[in-house]
Design an enzyme around this catalytic site. Structure first.
Site, PDB file in Angstrom:
ATOM      1  N   GLU A  40       0.861  -1.190   0.000  1.00  0.00           N
ATOM      2  CA  GLU A  40       0.000   0.000   0.000  1.00  0.00           C
ATOM      3  C   GLU A  40       0.898   1.241   0.000  1.00  0.00           C
ATOM      4  OE1 GLU A  40      -1.873   0.198   3.858  1.00  0.00           O
ATOM      5  OE2 GLU A  40      -3.330   1.716   3.255  1.00  0.00           O
ATOM      6  N   LYS A 109      -9.433   1.933  -1.425  1.00  0.00           N
ATOM      7  CA  LYS A 109      -9.629   1.321  -0.097  1.00  0.00           C
ATOM      8  C   LYS A 109     -10.968   1.739   0.514  1.00  0.00           C
ATOM      9  CE  LYS A 109      -6.908   0.829   4.214  1.00  0.00           C
ATOM     10  NZ  LYS A 109      -5.674   1.301   4.878  1.00  0.00           N
ATOM     11  N   CYS A 142      -4.851  -3.484   3.019  1.00  0.00           N
ATOM     12  CA  CYS A 142      -4.500  -3.449   4.442  1.00  0.00           C
ATOM     13  C   CYS A 142      -5.685  -3.673   5.370  1.00  0.00           C
ATOM     14  CB  CYS A 142      -3.762  -2.146   4.761  1.00  0.00           C
ATOM     15  SG  CYS A 142      -2.731  -2.323   6.245  1.00  0.00           S
TER      16      CYS A 142
HETATM   17  C1  ACM Z   1      -3.627   0.195   7.425  1.00  0.00           C
HETATM   18  O1  ACM Z   1      -4.756  -0.033   7.007  1.00  0.00           O
HETATM   19  N1  ACM Z   1      -2.700   0.752   6.672  1.00  0.00           N
HETATM   20  C2  ACM Z   1      -3.244  -0.149   8.807  1.00  0.00           C
END
Ligand code: ACM
Length: 264
Positions: A40, A109, A142
């Site tokens: 990410e 995300k 993530c």
């Molecule tokens: C995250 O979602 N980067 C901890």
């Protein structure tokens, strides 16, 4: 379908996309695979304030996509890579799949972590797998790991390999991803980063331990928590098409009528 898949565990330099892109090419050029997953926010680092993140953001089909498309033409490899996306109005925590023919898909995300809502707008699309070499890839980022619905939806929609770029700061995810793989009978490539950054005077340490997990929960090539590393392995995606565990067809035996509260 046999696929070679793996990860690049990286230590990005915060706020320096030119350096980070150079480093990515340096580390990846010697390697050939069907698919390599990067972390990410690989080009930007994590702990940037909103204005700093905006200064290093780019369109989905921008410099990072173009650079990796060029590299893909040399290596024949497809890449999943994360960076801050700016669409002219908003910033998103975004990953793309890119190969020799260019940008194939992007995912924004949907579950932002910690301070991220100060910086990013969350994605608002149902996770959708992408066709890839006779199978389907599921893209997640993530903290999406802590919502089992994400991996489940991707698996129900036919994903056999979860591509999971991360900047993990909690220790639980690598083990939790074993459960995501077992309960969905899928592979997962979780790529974390390493190193430390500073956020408003506090140190944030990233936990490494990138890994590939199989549908039966076997962990392949788990990295350490400090080093940059490339790892590639061969998987057989048919293993993820068969959802039968000791005679139990775990997808056919779901009882969605009893799970309606999940939609509230
Ligand atoms: C995250 O979602 N980067 C901890």
């Amino acid at each position: 379908m046999k696929l070679t898949v793996g990860y690049l565990q990286l230590e990005p330099r915060p706020g320096d996309p030119e350096h980070n892109r150079r480093r990515i090419v340096e580390l990846l050029s010697p390697h050939r695979a069907d698919l390599i997953v990067l972390p990410e926010l690989s080009t930007s680092g994590y702990c940037l304030e909103s204005a700093e993140m905006r200064a290093v953001a780019e369109p989905a089909n921008g410099p990072t996509a173009h650079l990796l498309e060029e590299l893909a033409r040399e290596t024949g490899t497809h890449y999943v890579v994360g960076f801050p996306e700016f669409d002219g109005e908003r910033l998103y925590n975004c990953i793309i799949l890119v190969g020799p023919s260019g940008l194939l898909t992007k995912y924004r995300k949907i579950h932002l972590f910690g301070f991220e809502p100060e910086v990013f707008t969350p994605g608002d699309r149902e996770p959708e797998p992408v066709d890839f070499k006779g199978t389907r890839l599921g893209l997640m980022i993530c903290f999406d790991w802590i919502y089992p619905e994400v991996a489940r939806i991707l698996a129900l929609r036919g994903a056999t390999v979860l591509c999971h770029p991360s900047n993990l700061v909690l220790p639980h995810c690598p083990d939790a991803m074993i459960t995501r793989c077992l309960e969905n009978r899928v592979f997962a490539v979780t790529t974390n980063r390493v190193g430390e950054e500073d956020r408003r005077g506090e140190s944030v340490r990233f936990t490494g331990m990138s890994q590939v997990v199989t549908p039966s929960g076997e962990v392949l090539g788990r990295a350490g928590d400090e080093e940059e590393r490339v790892f590639i392995t061969e998987i057989e995606t048919e293993q993820a098409e068969n959802k039968v565990v000791q005679g139990n067809d775990i997808f056919a035996m779901r009882r969605p009528r009893l799970y309606r509260r999940l939609c509230e």
